[in-house]
Design a protein around this motif. Structure first.
Motif, PDB file in Angstrom:
ATOM      1  N   ARG A   1      -5.984 -12.154 -10.245  1.00 17.91           N
ATOM      2  CA  ARG A   1      -6.509 -10.803 -10.492  1.00 17.91           C
ATOM      3  C   ARG A   1      -6.237  -9.896  -9.303  1.00 17.91           C
ATOM      4  NH1 ARG A   1     -11.074  -8.997  -8.776  1.00 17.91           N
ATOM      5  NH2 ARG A   1     -12.023 -11.045  -8.506  1.00 17.91           N
ATOM      6  N   ILE A   2      -6.482 -10.399  -8.084  1.00 15.95           N
ATOM      7  CA  ILE A   2      -6.214  -9.607  -6.879  1.00 15.95           C
ATOM      8  C   ILE A   2      -4.713  -9.390  -6.716  1.00 15.95           C
ATOM      9  CG2 ILE A   2      -6.409  -9.619  -4.359  1.00 15.95           C
ATOM     10  CD1 ILE A   2      -9.034 -11.193  -4.728  1.00 15.95           C
ATOM     11  N   TRP A   3      -3.924 -10.422  -7.019  1.00 14.79           N
ATOM     12  CA  TRP A   3      -2.455 -10.356  -6.918  1.00 14.79           C
ATOM     13  C   TRP A   3      -1.918  -9.220  -7.781  1.00 14.79           C
ATOM     14  CZ3 TRP A   3       0.735 -13.536  -3.993  1.00 14.79           C
ATOM     15  CH2 TRP A   3       2.092 -13.514  -4.295  1.00 14.79           C
ATOM     16  N   ARG A   4      -2.408  -9.141  -9.024  1.00 10.97           N
ATOM     17  CA  ARG A   4      -1.945  -8.081  -9.932  1.00 10.97           C
ATOM     18  C   ARG A   4      -2.465  -6.707  -9.498  1.00 10.97           C
ATOM     19  NH1 ARG A   4      -0.429  -9.622 -15.477  1.00 10.97           N
ATOM     20  NH2 ARG A   4      -0.237 -11.876 -15.512  1.00 10.97           N
ATOM     21  N   ARG A   5      -3.721  -6.649  -9.049  1.00  6.84           N
ATOM     22  CA  ARG A   5      -4.302  -5.383  -8.636  1.00  6.84           C
ATOM     23  C   ARG A   5      -3.544  -4.779  -7.460  1.00  6.84           C
ATOM     24  NH1 ARG A   5      -9.864  -6.200  -6.359  1.00  6.84           N
ATOM     25  NH2 ARG A   5      -8.668  -6.483  -4.467  1.00  6.84           N
ATOM     26  N   GLU A   6      -3.079  -5.637  -6.543  1.00  7.34           N
ATOM     27  CA  GLU A   6      -2.339  -5.160  -5.369  1.00  7.34           C
ATOM     28  C   GLU A   6      -0.864  -4.932  -5.659  1.00  7.34           C
ATOM     29  OE1 GLU A   6      -3.712  -4.255  -2.502  1.00  7.34           O
ATOM     30  OE2 GLU A   6      -5.633  -4.703  -3.442  1.00  7.34           O
ATOM     31  N   GLY A   7      -0.415  -5.285  -6.858  1.00  6.28           N
ATOM     32  CA  GLY A   7       0.979  -5.044  -7.238  1.00  6.28           C
ATOM     33  C   GLY A   7       1.961  -5.990  -6.581  1.00  6.28           C
ATOM     34  N   LEU A   8       1.515  -7.193  -6.239  1.00 11.82           N
ATOM     35  CA  LEU A   8       2.407  -8.157  -5.588  1.00 11.82           C
ATOM     36  C   LEU A   8       3.279  -8.835  -6.636  1.00 11.82           C
ATOM     37  CD1 LEU A   8      -0.191  -9.757  -3.203  1.00 11.82           C
ATOM     38  CD2 LEU A   8       1.549  -8.092  -2.616  1.00 11.82           C
ATOM     39  N   LYS A   9       4.535  -9.084  -6.255  1.00 14.62           N
ATOM     40  CA  LYS A   9       5.477  -9.753  -7.154  1.00 14.62           C
ATOM     41  C   LYS A   9       6.386 -10.648  -6.336  1.00 14.62           C
ATOM     42  CE  LYS A   9       5.782  -6.217 -10.711  1.00 14.62           C
ATOM     43  NZ  LYS A   9       6.660  -5.287 -11.406  1.00 14.62           N
ATOM     44  N   VAL A  10       6.878 -11.685  -6.981  1.00 14.65           N
ATOM     45  CA  VAL A  10       7.885 -12.540  -6.356  1.00 14.65           C
ATOM     46  C   VAL A  10       9.238 -11.946  -6.719  1.00 14.65           C
ATOM     47  CG1 VAL A  10       8.869 -14.852  -6.283  1.00 14.65           C
ATOM     48  CG2 VAL A  10       6.415 -14.558  -6.525  1.00 14.65           C
ATOM     49  N   PRO A  11      10.117 -11.696  -5.740  1.00 15.57           N
ATOM     50  CA  PRO A  11      11.410 -11.096  -6.072  1.00 15.57           C
ATOM     51  C   PRO A  11      12.261 -12.012  -6.925  1.00 15.57           C
ATOM     52  CG  PRO A  11      11.348 -11.748  -3.763  1.00 15.57           C
ATOM     53  CD  PRO A  11       9.972 -11.950  -4.309  1.00 15.57           C
ATOM     54  N   GLN A  12      13.097 -11.425  -7.761  1.00 15.77           N
ATOM     55  CA  GLN A  12      13.995 -12.190  -8.608  1.00 15.77           C
ATOM     56  C   GLN A  12      15.024 -12.910  -7.749  1.00 15.77           C
ATOM     57  OE1 GLN A  12      14.041 -12.549 -12.019  1.00 15.77           O
ATOM     58  NE2 GLN A  12      12.071 -11.484 -12.048  1.00 15.77           N
TER      59      GLN A  12
END
Length: 96
Positions: free
Chosen positions: A59-70
């Motif tokens: 939930r925090i990961w999505r809220r902060e907009g974090l992503k693993v690069p392709q």
């Protein structure tokens, strides 16, 4: 009592006391380990002493907009069958 329906009365959500510190640690780990996703970051947090749920970290990961690069695609072969090491150059559109 007042004629209001039960669903109109909501309790205001309050975050946990350690939410800001946990968010900072998640962002720091995501910055340090760029290829790690939220599941592996959760394991690192647990190793560091946090008692966190995977769903909370997500939930925090999505809220902060974090992503693993392709992942970047691998380049074509450098060699030919005769043992030479010459990269093929395109001779026409869509060739290589």
């Amino acid at each position: 009592m007042l004629g209001q329906h039960r669903s109109t009365q909501r309790k205001a959500p309050r975050g946990a006391d350690d939410e800001a510190a946990l968010t900072e640690d998640i962002i720091a780990l995501a910055r340090q380990y760029g290829r790690y996703g939220y599941r592996r970051v959760t394991a690192l947090l647990r190793d560091a002493g946090w008692h966190v749920n995977r769903k909370r970290v997500e939930r925090i990961w999505r809220r902060e907009g974090l992503k693993v690069p392709q992942k970047q695609p691998k380049r074509g072969r450098l060699w030919l069958h005769d043992g030479s090491c010459i990269r093929l150059r395109p001779e026409y559109p869509g060739h290589v």
